[in-house]
Design an enzyme around this catalytic site. Structure first.
Site, PDB file in Angstrom:
ATOM      1  N   ASP A  22       0.791  -1.236   0.000  1.00 50.25           N
ATOM      2  CA  ASP A  22       0.000   0.000   0.000  1.00 50.25           C
ATOM      3  C   ASP A  22       0.825   1.289   0.000  1.00 50.25           C
ATOM      4  O   ASP A  22       1.752   1.438   0.794  1.00 50.25           O
ATOM      5  CB  ASP A  22      -0.887   0.060   1.240  1.00 50.25           C
ATOM      6  CG  ASP A  22      -1.777  -1.145   1.414  1.00 50.25           C
ATOM      7  OD1 ASP A  22      -1.748  -2.046   0.562  1.00 50.25           O
ATOM      8  OD2 ASP A  22      -2.499  -1.187   2.419  1.00 50.25           O
ATOM      9  N   ARG A 143      -7.739   0.099  11.248  1.00 48.00           N
ATOM     10  CA  ARG A 143      -6.468   0.524  10.658  1.00 48.00           C
ATOM     11  C   ARG A 143      -6.632   1.511   9.504  1.00 48.00           C
ATOM     12  O   ARG A 143      -7.712   1.849   9.093  1.00 48.00           O
ATOM     13  CB  ARG A 143      -5.700  -0.699  10.171  1.00 48.00           C
ATOM     14  CG  ARG A 143      -6.427  -1.588   9.145  1.00 48.00           C
ATOM     15  CD  ARG A 143      -5.494  -2.715   8.722  1.00 48.00           C
ATOM     16  NE  ARG A 143      -6.098  -3.634   7.761  1.00 48.00           N
ATOM     17  CZ  ARG A 143      -6.658  -4.779   8.083  1.00 48.00           C
ATOM     18  NH1 ARG A 143      -6.726  -5.157   9.352  1.00 48.00           N
ATOM     19  NH2 ARG A 143      -7.167  -5.569   7.148  1.00 48.00           N
ATOM     20  N   GLU A 195     -10.612  -1.554   3.748  1.00 46.91           N
ATOM     21  CA  GLU A 195      -9.276  -1.049   4.041  1.00 46.91           C
ATOM     22  C   GLU A 195      -9.057   0.305   3.373  1.00 46.91           C
ATOM     23  O   GLU A 195      -9.812   0.722   2.501  1.00 46.91           O
ATOM     24  CB  GLU A 195      -8.199  -2.034   3.533  1.00 46.91           C
ATOM     25  CG  GLU A 195      -8.224  -3.384   4.223  1.00 46.91           C
ATOM     26  CD  GLU A 195      -7.093  -4.285   3.778  1.00 46.91           C
ATOM     27  OE1 GLU A 195      -6.394  -4.823   4.653  1.00 46.91           O
ATOM     28  OE2 GLU A 195      -6.904  -4.461   2.553  1.00 46.91           O
TER      29      GLU A 195
END
Length: 474
Positions: A22, A143, A195
């Site tokens: 990422d 997260r 995410e």
């Protein structure tokens, strides 16, 4: 030779060696675009997560630096963001001056949010002694904080991924955070974990309007399987996000290819730019490359465009190559069931301007290697789809890799097509980025030829431009 290995991208950022995933901490500061990213500096798999670091002055050529953030007693360093704290709201900088603050997830016994700060343009970082700034004891997947300044409510706003939904937090100083609201449990897909969220305020082209866009990456159940990015348009009042989309049928995919994930935007830029990880969790750990593993997509400028009363993301790739070689062809007629061929580079782009097509037009292009491998893009106006056939080259490393990868034309004529080829990838942008598909390919040979074909009706092309691009590593 370094950066010249088989399948090494020449137009996309890769580390010299070892694993990345990422993009993190994207921020523009004092003439530099910073790209931090998930990094295993010691091996070619997803483990021992650090933040790696690269910088650019043009969002195209990159210089790799050393490790920015390393694991500590609170855990490894998962994804997050960075901002310019120009007014020193955090009080972490001397004499009222500002600097860079990174907000990231510590992955230890649980996932918690922490911060670090830099006084030297991102070259070194000091972790805040009071970390974590948002502790967690209840949510397993908690997260990927993405933070930006919200002008109307005069606060820092964080969007945080929480397994099957997004949570919003507010702060006056990047240290003390207050829960604001949650969004998304009523929306699919929850097969995969949510995410890498982002919250953007984007201009609507050909109008004076701007609209809020909430970005969500999902690590499974994408439109062509596996990882993908979708988005909602709507409003944000400093506390809650209110989507325009009211049902699962209205979900919009930012990129319908197999290999665009965890995309987030830069902070502190006038226009909005973002970048994604060019891979898919279905096979990321086994793609046939070495000594590095994984690349970033090209950077893309973002806006919104209204189509049929609905708003869609528009993404235009950033390429700054002042020494490119350009060859153009004008007024090409291709008759039914015939093909025209052109020599191209395996590090270059193809641009087509198409005359208006009829409702039955079915046509496309093939990227052909010197070993007669074919990667075909077919556009079918009657079905409102385009398909990339990724069934040749190296495919046996994963049963999820050889695919017929489909996307939507959003009911539009394809008047402009841009394809960017880079040794192990093809990025397709239709109608200046209203439809986008990013896909890895692993040809055994080298792409050397473009073939344009039409199936059931003659095709008129106003212009074909083939551009050979230089390596960003030279």
């Amino acid at each position: 030779m370094s950066y010249q290995e088989k399948h090494r991208p020449q137009l996309h950022f890769t580390p010299k060696e070892n694993w990345i995933n990422d993009p993190n901490g994207l921020v523009y500061y004092e003439g530099e675009y910073h790209l931090f990213y998930q990094r295993n500096p010691n091996a070619n798999d997803h483990a021992d997560m650090h933040w790696g670091h690269a910088t650019s002055t043009d969002l195209y050529h990159w210089e790799e630096h050393g490790i920015a953030l390393a694991p500590d007693e609170l855990g490894t360093i998962f994804s997050g963001s960075a901002v310019v704290d120009k007014n020193n709201t955090s009080g972490l900088f001397e004499n009222g001056s500002g600097g860079l603050v990174a907000i990231f997830t510590h992955d230890g016994e649980s996932q918690q949010q922490s911060i670090a700060y830099s006084k030297d343009k991102g070259r070194t970082w000091t972790k805040y002694e009071g970390n974590p700034v948002i502790p967690n004891t209840k949510i397993k997947d908690f997260r990927d904080p993405k933070v930006s300044w919200h002008e109307d409510s005069e606060q820092w706003v964080m969007v945080l991924a929480c397994g099957d939904h997004i949570q919003f937090y507010g702060s006056p100083n990047l240290i003390n955070w207050t829960y604001l609201s949650s969004f998304g449990k009523e929306y699919p897909s929850h097969i995969g974990v949510w995410e890498c969220p982002d919250l953007l305020y984007l201009p609507v082209e050909n109008s004076s309007k701007k609209e809020w866009v909430l970005i969500v990456s999902i690590n499974d159940d994408g439109p062509n399987g596996g990882s993908a990015v979708y988005y909602f348009t709507g409003s944000f009042d400093g506390k809650e996000f209110h989507p325009n989309e009211k049902s699962e049928d209205a979900l919009k995919w930012a990129d319908t290819g197999k290999d665009f994930y965890a995309a987030v935007s830069w902070d502190n830029t006038e226009d909005t730019y973002w970048i994604g990880w060019m891979n898919n969790w279905q096979y990321a750990g086994v793609v046939p490359v070495s000594p590095w593993r994984s690349a970033m997509s090209l950077v893309r400028k973002m806006s919104l465009n209204e189509v049929g009363g609905d708003l869609f993301l528009k993404q235009e790739p950033i390429i700054t190559d002042n020494n490119k070689e350009v060859i153009s062809y004008q007024n090409i007629d291709i008759q039914t069931d015939t093909t025209k061929s052109y020599g191209i580079s395996d590090t270059g782009q193809v641009n087509l301007q198409i005359s208006k097509t009829s409702a039955s037009t079915k046509w496309g292009m093939k990227f052909v290697t010197d070993q007669n491998e074919v990667f075909c893009l077919e556009l079918n106006k009657a079905e409102d789809t385009y398909t990339l056939y990724r069934t040749e080259g190296l495919t046996d490393f994963s049963e999820d890799f050889p695919e017929e990868i489909k996307g939507s034309l959003h009911g539009l004529d394809v008047q402009e097509l841009q394809a960017i080829i880079d040794r192990s990838s093809v990025e397709i942008f239709l109608n200046k980025g209203l439809s986008v598909s990013t896909n890895l390919i692993y040809p055994k040979g080298t792409v050397v030829q473009l073939e344009i074909f039409t199936v059931n009706e003659a095709l008129q092309i106003e212009n074909i431009t083939c551009t050979n691009l230089n390596s960003i590593w030279k």
